[in-house]
Design an enzyme around this catalytic site. Structure first.
Site, PDB file in Angstrom:
ATOM      1  N   ALA A  69      19.686  43.669  56.365  1.00  0.00           N
ATOM      2  CA  ALA A  69      19.036  44.015  55.100  1.00  0.00           C
ATOM      3  C   ALA A  69      18.045  42.924  54.733  1.00  0.00           C
ATOM      4  O   ALA A  69      18.188  41.774  55.138  1.00  0.00           O
ATOM      5  CB  ALA A  69      20.072  44.180  53.991  1.00  0.00           C
ATOM      6  N   ASP A  70      17.042  43.316  53.975  1.00  0.00           N
ATOM      7  CA  ASP A  70      16.088  42.346  53.473  1.00  0.00           C
ATOM      8  C   ASP A  70      15.568  42.821  52.121  1.00  0.00           C
ATOM      9  O   ASP A  70      15.459  44.030  51.893  1.00  0.00           O
ATOM     10  CB  ASP A  70      14.919  42.152  54.442  1.00  0.00           C
ATOM     11  CG  ASP A  70      14.192  40.849  54.150  1.00  0.00           C
ATOM     12  OD1 ASP A  70      14.734  39.787  54.486  1.00  0.00           O
ATOM     13  OD2 ASP A  70      13.098  40.893  53.546  1.00  0.00           O
ATOM     14  N   THR A  71      15.277  41.884  51.246  1.00  0.00           N
ATOM     15  CA  THR A  71      14.762  42.182  49.914  1.00  0.00           C
ATOM     16  C   THR A  71      13.501  41.369  49.680  1.00  0.00           C
ATOM     17  O   THR A  71      13.485  40.167  49.953  1.00  0.00           O
ATOM     18  CB  THR A  71      15.815  41.828  48.835  1.00  0.00           C
ATOM     19  OG1 THR A  71      17.003  42.571  49.100  1.00  0.00           O
ATOM     20  CG2 THR A  71      15.310  42.153  47.437  1.00  0.00           C
TER      21      THR A  71
END
Length: 192
Positions: A70-72
């Site tokens: 995941a990445d934000t």
């Protein structure tokens, strides 16, 4: 959700969020370079990073279970706001967010061998107008260090946010509803 995966992230927030929805996981290392490619949109960038993290994690795993990456990222005026380099950089970003709406994009990807599935969640966050004192006090708290755009919605900065449209948990780092759905759909596809 009786499922077991690998998590390609060292984020304590992502761990807490997975625990919250009952997903069992073990961590796996996934070091990748996080740098936008020329002309790459923010959405394509965050999706690519999530997928690359999951793929790198899969290479480092026993290949028995899917790997979640995941990445934000935080975007305002088509500009991606990274983690602050120092106090001056954090101040500039917080001034940019002050009294305005920005977008938070969180991408989640699952990888197991040839199977890949990903999702992208966009949330709009509105900040109140921040005074210089607000920014100075916030920096002194230590919270902005290591946080994209220099703030953590789940911490002290929560008092700066007057509206949110989308996924609160997505802003924290893992959109719960979308992640649970992604895992469910992925498991159905892999097991059929």
């Amino acid at each position: 959700m009786n499922v077991s995966i690998y998590l390609a992230s060292s984020s304590p927030r992502r761990s807490e969020l997975l625990n919250q929805i009952g997903v069992l996981f073990d961590r796996v290392k996934a070091a990748i370079e996080e740098k936008p490619e020329t002309g790459e949109s923010a959405q394509d960038y965050v999706l690519r990073l999530a997928l690359q993290k999951a793929q790198a994690g899969f290479k480092n795993s026993d290949k028995e279970r899917p790997v979640l990456g995941a990445d934000t990222i935080i975007v305002i005026d088509q500009k991606i706001l990274e983690k602050p380099r120092d106090k001056k950089h954090a101040r500039e970003m917080l001034q940019l967010l002050s009294g305005r709406v920005h977008q938070v994009f969180t991408a989640v990807a699952l990888v197991q061998g040839v199977y890949t599935k990903s999702t992208l969640v966009k949330t709009e966050v509105s900040f109140k107008k921040l005074s210089e004192q607000d920014i100075s006090d916030y920096w002194r708290s230590g919270e902005p260090v290591g946080k994209a755009a220099g703030y953590a919605i789940q911490g002290i900065a929560g008092k700066f946010i007057n509206n949110i449209s989308g996924s609160y948990s997505g802003v924290v780092g893992l959109p719960l509803f979308e992640t649970a759905e992604l895992i469910r759909e992925f498991m159905e596809e892999v097991n059929h």
